[in-house]
Write a protein that holds these residues in place. Structure first.
Motif, PDB file in Angstrom:
ATOM      1  N   THR A 109      25.076  47.531  58.328  1.00 35.58           N
ATOM      2  CA  THR A 109      23.630  47.662  58.171  1.00 35.58           C
ATOM      3  C   THR A 109      23.140  46.646  57.158  1.00 35.58           C
ATOM      4  N   VAL A 110      21.826  46.585  56.986  1.00 32.09           N
ATOM      5  CA  VAL A 110      21.220  45.827  55.884  1.00 32.09           C
ATOM      6  C   VAL A 110      19.963  46.592  55.481  1.00 32.09           C
ATOM      7  N   ALA A 111      19.756  46.711  54.174  1.00 30.05           N
ATOM      8  CA  ALA A 111      18.559  47.387  53.665  1.00 30.05           C
ATOM      9  C   ALA A 111      17.411  46.396  53.687  1.00 30.05           C
ATOM     10  N   ILE A 112      16.350  46.717  54.401  1.00 32.87           N
ATOM     11  CA  ILE A 112      15.200  45.813  54.495  1.00 32.87           C
ATOM     12  C   ILE A 112      14.001  46.415  53.772  1.00 32.87           C
ATOM     13  N   GLY A 113      13.544  45.661  52.764  1.00 34.03           N
ATOM     14  CA  GLY A 113      12.358  46.098  52.023  1.00 34.03           C
ATOM     15  C   GLY A 113      11.150  45.229  52.294  1.00 34.03           C
ATOM     16  N   ALA A 114      11.371  44.078  52.949  1.00 33.36           N
ATOM     17  CA  ALA A 114      10.269  43.135  53.195  1.00 33.36           C
ATOM     18  C   ALA A 114       9.608  43.439  54.529  1.00 33.36           C
ATOM     19  N   PHE A 115       8.503  44.142  54.467  1.00 35.30           N
ATOM     20  CA  PHE A 115       7.717  44.423  55.675  1.00 35.30           C
ATOM     21  C   PHE A 115       6.304  44.778  55.258  1.00 35.30           C
ATOM     22  N   GLY A 147      34.328  46.965  50.990  1.00 34.02           N
ATOM     23  CA  GLY A 147      34.048  46.297  52.269  1.00 34.02           C
ATOM     24  C   GLY A 147      32.562  46.238  52.614  1.00 34.02           C
ATOM     25  N   ARG A 148      31.731  46.966  51.885  1.00 34.82           N
ATOM     26  CA  ARG A 148      30.294  46.988  52.217  1.00 34.82           C
ATOM     27  C   ARG A 148      29.661  45.610  52.055  1.00 34.82           C
ATOM     28  N   ARG A 149      28.928  45.192  53.044  1.00 34.30           N
ATOM     29  CA  ARG A 149      28.212  43.918  52.989  1.00 34.30           C
ATOM     30  C   ARG A 149      26.936  44.086  53.785  1.00 34.30           C
ATOM     31  N   SER A 150      25.874  43.391  53.420  1.00 37.75           N
ATOM     32  CA  SER A 150      24.674  43.385  54.260  1.00 37.75           C
ATOM     33  C   SER A 150      24.958  42.512  55.466  1.00 37.75           C
ATOM     34  N   VAL A 151      24.748  43.054  56.650  1.00 34.22           N
ATOM     35  CA  VAL A 151      25.045  42.332  57.891  1.00 34.22           C
ATOM     36  C   VAL A 151      23.744  42.158  58.669  1.00 34.22           C
ATOM     37  N   ARG A 152      23.563  40.956  59.204  1.00 27.63           N
ATOM     38  CA  ARG A 152      22.328  40.654  59.937  1.00 27.63           C
ATOM     39  C   ARG A 152      22.625  40.142  61.339  1.00 27.63           C
ATOM     40  N   ASP A 153      23.803  40.403  61.832  1.00 24.28           N
ATOM     41  CA  ASP A 153      24.238  39.950  63.160  1.00 24.28           C
ATOM     42  C   ASP A 153      24.943  41.110  63.841  1.00 24.28           C
ATOM     43  N   ILE A 195      23.967  55.260  53.525  1.00 21.77           N
ATOM     44  CA  ILE A 195      23.983  54.703  54.895  1.00 21.77           C
ATOM     45  C   ILE A 195      24.889  53.475  54.945  1.00 21.77           C
ATOM     46  N   TYR A 196      24.785  52.610  53.942  1.00 22.14           N
ATOM     47  CA  TYR A 196      25.665  51.436  53.881  1.00 22.14           C
ATOM     48  C   TYR A 196      27.142  51.865  53.929  1.00 22.14           C
ATOM     49  N   LEU A 197      27.502  52.811  53.060  1.00 23.61           N
ATOM     50  CA  LEU A 197      28.925  53.168  52.945  1.00 23.61           C
ATOM     51  C   LEU A 197      29.411  53.904  54.192  1.00 23.61           C
ATOM     52  N   LEU A 204       9.719  52.942  53.280  1.00 22.86           N
ATOM     53  CA  LEU A 204      10.334  52.275  52.128  1.00 22.86           C
ATOM     54  C   LEU A 204      11.487  51.358  52.521  1.00 22.86           C
ATOM     55  N   TYR A 205      12.280  51.767  53.463  1.00 27.05           N
ATOM     56  CA  TYR A 205      13.422  50.963  53.903  1.00 27.05           C
ATOM     57  C   TYR A 205      13.499  50.996  55.430  1.00 27.05           C
ATOM     58  N   ILE A 206      13.840  49.840  56.002  1.00 23.23           N
ATOM     59  CA  ILE A 206      14.258  49.794  57.411  1.00 23.23           C
ATOM     60  C   ILE A 206      15.727  49.398  57.374  1.00 23.23           C
ATOM     61  N   GLY A 225       9.165  39.306  61.090  1.00 21.85           N
ATOM     62  CA  GLY A 225       9.955  38.717  62.167  1.00 21.85           C
ATOM     63  C   GLY A 225      11.460  38.722  61.926  1.00 21.85           C
ATOM     64  N   GLN A 226      11.955  39.621  61.088  1.00 12.11           N
ATOM     65  CA  GLN A 226      13.421  39.682  60.857  1.00 12.11           C
ATOM     66  C   GLN A 226      14.072  40.212  62.142  1.00 12.11           C
ATOM     67  N   GLU A 227      14.600  39.241  62.920  1.00  6.51           N
ATOM     68  CA  GLU A 227      14.948  39.542  64.317  1.00  6.51           C
ATOM     69  C   GLU A 227      16.121  40.506  64.463  1.00  6.51           C
ATOM     70  N   PHE A 228      16.935  40.644  63.408  1.00  2.00           N
ATOM     71  CA  PHE A 228      18.069  41.581  63.536  1.00  2.00           C
ATOM     72  C   PHE A 228      17.591  43.019  63.669  1.00  2.00           C
ATOM     73  N   ILE A 229      16.332  43.299  63.325  1.00  2.00           N
ATOM     74  CA  ILE A 229      15.761  44.647  63.551  1.00  2.00           C
ATOM     75  C   ILE A 229      15.691  44.903  65.060  1.00  2.00           C
TER      76      ILE A 229
HETATM   77  C1  LIG Z   1      15.391  46.627  47.653  1.00  4.83           C
HETATM   78  C2  LIG Z   1      16.096  45.692  48.597  1.00  4.83           C
HETATM   79  C3  LIG Z   1      15.348  45.016  49.565  1.00  4.83           C
HETATM   80  C4  LIG Z   1      15.985  44.171  50.473  1.00  4.83           C
HETATM   81  N1  LIG Z   1      15.257  43.592  51.462  1.00  4.83           N
HETATM   82  C5  LIG Z   1      15.873  42.794  52.362  1.00  4.83           C
HETATM   83  C6  LIG Z   1      15.124  42.220  53.430  1.00  4.83           C
HETATM   84  O1  LIG Z   1      13.934  42.439  53.591  1.00  4.83           O
HETATM   85  N2  LIG Z   1      15.810  41.454  54.314  1.00  4.83           N
HETATM   86  C7  LIG Z   1      17.142  41.197  54.207  1.00  4.83           C
HETATM   87  O2  LIG Z   1      17.683  40.480  55.043  1.00  4.83           O
HETATM   88  N3  LIG Z   1      17.872  41.726  53.202  1.00  4.83           N
HETATM   89  C8  LIG Z   1      17.283  42.522  52.277  1.00  4.83           C
HETATM   90  N4  LIG Z   1      18.020  43.116  51.282  1.00  4.83           N
HETATM   91  C9  LIG Z   1      19.477  42.909  51.230  1.00  4.83           C
HETATM   92  C10 LIG Z   1      19.886  41.882  50.146  1.00  4.83           C
HETATM   93  O3  LIG Z   1      19.478  40.592  50.559  1.00  4.83           O
HETATM   94  C11 LIG Z   1      21.412  41.954  49.935  1.00  4.83           C
HETATM   95  O4  LIG Z   1      21.738  43.212  49.416  1.00  4.83           O
HETATM   96  C12 LIG Z   1      21.888  40.849  48.982  1.00  4.83           C
HETATM   97  O5  LIG Z   1      21.793  39.587  49.589  1.00  4.83           O
HETATM   98  C13 LIG Z   1      23.330  41.070  48.516  1.00  4.83           C
HETATM   99  O6  LIG Z   1      24.215  41.100  49.632  1.00  4.83           O
HETATM  100  P1  LIG Z   1      25.153  42.359  49.916  1.00  4.83           P
HETATM  101  O7  LIG Z   1      24.255  43.547  50.202  1.00  4.83           O
HETATM  102  O8  LIG Z   1      25.981  41.960  51.114  1.00  4.83           O
HETATM  103  O9  LIG Z   1      25.994  42.629  48.702  1.00  4.83           O
HETATM  104  C14 LIG Z   1      17.398  43.957  50.375  1.00  4.83           C
HETATM  105  C15 LIG Z   1      18.129  44.629  49.398  1.00  4.83           C
HETATM  106  C16 LIG Z   1      17.497  45.500  48.529  1.00  4.83           C
HETATM  107  C17 LIG Z   1      18.325  46.257  47.508  1.00  4.83           C
END
Ligand SMILES: Cc1cc2nc3c(=O)[nH]c(=O)nc-3n(C[C@H](O)[C@H](O)[C@H](O)COP(=O)(O)O)c2cc1C
Length: 212
Positions: free
Chosen positions: A177-183, A31-37, A166-168, A201-203, A123-127
């Motif tokens: 949650t969503v792992a953010i590396g772009a900052f 069920g884990r997915r990156s969520v931005r909403d 944290i995701y699980l 390293l991660y937000i 500007g990733q507004e979901f933060i």
């Molecule tokens: C190292 C790393 C950096 C990431 N950075 C971002 C980010 O800055 N912004 C974002 O929205 N998602 C970021 N993600 C999430 C990925 O976009 C996401 O894991 C990918 O689209 C697959 O989707 P899922 O996690 O739902 O399986 C990052 C993921 C990883 C592993």
């Protein structure tokens, strides 16, 4: 960390994390997915406790081993919590340091800085929209002192372990949650007023997913 010792604030002791949940590990993986909403609803202190425990909590009280593996148990990670106004029940908006040994939070700076943090992350507004953001930082010297330059890759592997937990854990709690590396490292460092040696390293914004 130096930041934390300077603050002089009384720690906020979090409720003890539970080690039994209502979701199987396999369901959380599936069920884990990156969520931005996220909804603006606050998360509970127990939910925050669970999230922090999954990232770095102590799971072996004799040796102080933690929920995630660490090369040579050098433990380079530091966790900060950026709490929005009404982000976590009965906790004020502010920047908090997670005290691993006592499973508590120390207020480092008052005030909701989620919008500044979002700006520092392109500007990733979901933060800003998530009620709380977990920021995982590393003090590389702890691991490099033992392993030399190879330690750098170990630190990066370790933040991945913490992020996945944290995701699980979020999924198992009905959160996301969503792992953010772009900052911008320097801007995040300024917003959090981090020590020079502490690199973000991660937000990971955490909250209740908006159902679409
Ligand atoms: C190292 C790393 C950096 C990431 N950075 C971002 C980010 O800055 N912004 C974002 O929205 N998602 C970021 N993600 C999430 C990925 O976009 C996401 O894991 C990918 O689209 C697959 O989707 P899922 O996690 O739902 O399986 C990052 C993921 C990883 C592993």
């Amino acid at each position: 960390m130096r930041n934390r010792q300077k603050s002089g604030e009384t720690p906020i002791y979090l409720p003890s994390p539970s080690q039994k949940g209502s979701m199987w590990l396999e369901e959380a993986i599936a069920g884990r997915r990156s969520v931005r909403d996220f909804t603006p609803e606050p998360i509970s202190q127990l939910q925050l406790s669970q999230i922090l425990w999954s990232a770095q909590g102590i799971t072996d009280t004799s040796w102080k081993y933690r929920a995630v593996p660490s090369a040579g148990a050098t433990y380079p990670l530091e966790i900060f919590v950026v709490c929005g106004t009404n982000g976590v029940e009965a906790i004020d908006g502010g920047i908090y340091g997670y005290n691993i040994d006592s499973h508590s939070l120390t207020l480092l700076h008052k005030g909701d800085v989620r919008s500044e943090l979002a700006r520092a992350a392109l500007g990733q507004e979901f933060i800003y929209e998530a009620p709380v953001d977990i920021v995982i930082c590393a003090v590389y010297s702890r691991t490099l002192a033992r392993y030399g330059s190879r330690g750098e890759r170990y630190v990066h592997m370790e933040v991945g372990h913490a992020g996945q937990n944290i995701y699980l854990q979020a999924t198992a709690l009905g959160l996301a949650t969503v792992a953010i590396g772009a900052f911008n490292d320097e801007q995040v460092r300024e917003v959090l007023r981090l020590d020079k040696q502490c690199k973000p390293l991660y937000i990971m914004p955490v909250g209740r997913p908006k159902l679409v």
